[in-house]
Design a protein around this motif. Structure first.
Motif, short mmCIF file in Angstrom:
data_model
loop_
_atom_site.label_atom_id
_atom_site.label_comp_id
_atom_site.label_asym_id
_atom_site.label_seq_id
_atom_site.Cartn_x
_atom_site.Cartn_y
_atom_site.Cartn_z
N LEU A 1 0.83 -1.21 0.00
CA LEU A 1 0.00 0.00 0.00
C LEU A 1 0.87 1.26 0.00
CD1 LEU A 1 -2.89 -0.95 2.44
CD2 LEU A 1 -3.07 -0.51 -0.02
N ILE A 2 1.92 1.26 0.77
CA ILE A 2 2.81 2.42 0.83
C ILE A 2 3.49 2.61 -0.52
CG2 ILE A 2 4.94 3.31 1.86
CD1 ILE A 2 3.99 2.05 4.51
N ARG A 3 4.01 1.52 -1.10
CA ARG A 3 4.66 1.63 -2.41
C ARG A 3 3.66 2.09 -3.48
NH1 ARG A 3 7.53 -3.93 -2.34
NH2 ARG A 3 5.61 -4.30 -3.42
N ALA A 4 2.45 1.54 -3.43
CA ALA A 4 1.43 1.94 -4.41
C ALA A 4 1.08 3.41 -4.25
CB ALA A 4 0.19 1.07 -4.25
N THR A 5 0.97 3.87 -3.01
CA THR A 5 0.69 5.29 -2.75
C THR A 5 1.79 6.16 -3.32
OG1 THR A 5 -0.53 4.73 -0.74
CG2 THR A 5 0.24 7.00 -0.94
N MET A 6 3.03 5.78 -3.10
CA MET A 6 4.16 6.55 -3.61
C MET A 6 4.15 6.57 -5.14
SD MET A 6 5.53 7.78 -1.00
CE MET A 6 7.05 8.43 -1.61
N HIS A 7 3.86 5.43 -5.76
CA HIS A 7 3.82 5.38 -7.22
C HIS A 7 2.73 6.29 -7.78
CE1 HIS A 7 5.91 1.18 -7.48
NE2 HIS A 7 6.77 2.16 -7.23
N ARG A 8 1.55 6.22 -7.18
CA ARG A 8 0.43 7.03 -7.67
C ARG A 8 0.69 8.52 -7.46
NH1 ARG A 8 -0.70 5.28 -11.48
NH2 ARG A 8 -2.15 6.96 -11.64
N LEU A 9 1.27 8.90 -6.31
CA LEU A 9 1.61 10.30 -6.07
C LEU A 9 2.64 10.78 -7.09
CD1 LEU A 9 1.79 10.50 -2.17
CD2 LEU A 9 0.14 11.64 -3.67
N ALA A 10 3.63 9.96 -7.35
CA ALA A 10 4.65 10.34 -8.33
C ALA A 10 4.03 10.50 -9.72
CB ALA A 10 5.76 9.30 -8.35
N ALA A 11 3.13 9.60 -10.07
CA ALA A 11 2.47 9.69 -11.38
C ALA A 11 1.63 10.95 -11.48
CB ALA A 11 1.61 8.46 -11.62
N ARG A 12 0.87 11.24 -10.43
CA ARG A 12 0.03 12.44 -10.45
C ARG A 12 0.85 13.72 -10.46
NH1 ARG A 12 -5.74 12.14 -8.25
NH2 ARG A 12 -6.29 9.98 -8.68
N LEU A 13 1.90 13.75 -9.65
CA LEU A 13 2.76 14.94 -9.63
C LEU A 13 3.46 15.12 -10.97
CD1 LEU A 13 4.32 14.81 -6.06
CD2 LEU A 13 2.62 16.42 -6.93
N GLY A 14 3.91 14.03 -11.56
CA GLY A 14 4.55 14.11 -12.87
C GLY A 14 3.60 14.65 -13.91
N HIS A 15 2.37 14.18 -13.87
CA HIS A 15 1.35 14.66 -14.82
C HIS A 15 1.07 16.14 -14.57
CE1 HIS A 15 -2.02 14.51 -17.53
NE2 HIS A 15 -2.82 14.97 -16.60
N GLY A 16 0.96 16.54 -13.31
CA GLY A 16 0.72 17.94 -12.96
C GLY A 16 1.87 18.83 -13.41
N LEU A 17 3.09 18.35 -13.26
CA LEU A 17 4.25 19.13 -13.70
C LEU A 17 4.27 19.26 -15.22
CD1 LEU A 17 7.07 17.78 -11.34
CD2 LEU A 17 5.93 20.01 -11.26
N ALA A 18 3.87 18.20 -15.92
CA ALA A 18 3.83 18.27 -17.39
C ALA A 18 2.79 19.29 -17.84
CB ALA A 18 3.51 16.90 -17.96
N GLU A 19 1.63 19.30 -17.18
CA GLU A 19 0.60 20.28 -17.52
C GLU A 19 1.09 21.70 -17.23
OE1 GLU A 19 -3.12 19.47 -15.61
OE2 GLU A 19 -3.35 17.55 -16.62
N ALA A 20 1.74 21.89 -16.09
CA ALA A 20 2.26 23.21 -15.73
C ALA A 20 3.30 23.66 -16.75
CB ALA A 20 2.84 23.19 -14.32
N ALA A 21 4.16 22.75 -17.18
CA ALA A 21 5.18 23.10 -18.17
C ALA A 21 4.53 23.49 -19.50
CB ALA A 21 6.14 21.93 -18.37
N ALA A 22 3.47 22.79 -19.87
CA ALA A 22 2.76 23.12 -21.11
C ALA A 22 2.12 24.50 -21.01
CB ALA A 22 1.71 22.06 -21.41
N GLU A 23 1.54 24.80 -19.86
CA GLU A 23 0.93 26.12 -19.66
C GLU A 23 1.98 27.22 -19.73
OE1 GLU A 23 -1.61 26.45 -16.24
OE2 GLU A 23 -2.52 24.51 -16.64
N VAL A 24 3.13 26.99 -19.13
CA VAL A 24 4.21 27.97 -19.16
C VAL A 24 4.68 28.18 -20.61
CG1 VAL A 24 6.63 28.37 -18.51
CG2 VAL A 24 4.97 27.65 -16.79
#
Length: 103
Positions: A7-30
């Motif tokens: 569960l902890i590893r899965a949580t970390m993976h999902r957070l990393a995936a979501r943050l990565g996606h959020g950073l990609a969107e932010a970079a596109a907006e910039v």
């Protein structure tokens, strides 16, 4: 039921995936903002130049300078303060509208 370790590893993976996606969107907006910035700056510069020309023409026709550049020139005693406030609000609203129209 998954183990706590999984569960902890899965949580970390999902957070990393979501943050990565959020950073990609932010970079596109910039990137989009950076592409639009020169055009927006040019429009703002043109608007500023138009305002300066209009102010210069007004000063030439009035033959007087305002004591405070933020305040319009003219006989202060003859102008109702509420009219001045309304005029400033209208100008701010117009500038806001122009800024919102910018893609």
């Amino acid at each position: 039921m998954p183990s706590p370790d999984a569960l902890i590893r899965a949580t970390m993976h999902r957070l990393a995936a979501r943050l990565g996606h959020g950073l990609a969107e932010a970079a596109a907006e910039v990137a989009v903002i950076a592409q639009d910035a020169p055009e927006r700056l040019r429009r703002e510069w043109d608007l500023f130049q138009d305002e300066v020309r209009a102010e210069a023409e007004r000063l030439d026709s009035d033959g007087q300078e305002p004591s405070d550049p933020a305040q319009p020139a003219g006989p202060v005693g003859d102008v109702d303060p509420q009219q001045q406030i309304d005029g400033l609000r209208a100008r701010v609203a117009e500038l806001s509208r122009l800024m919102e129209e910018t893609p």
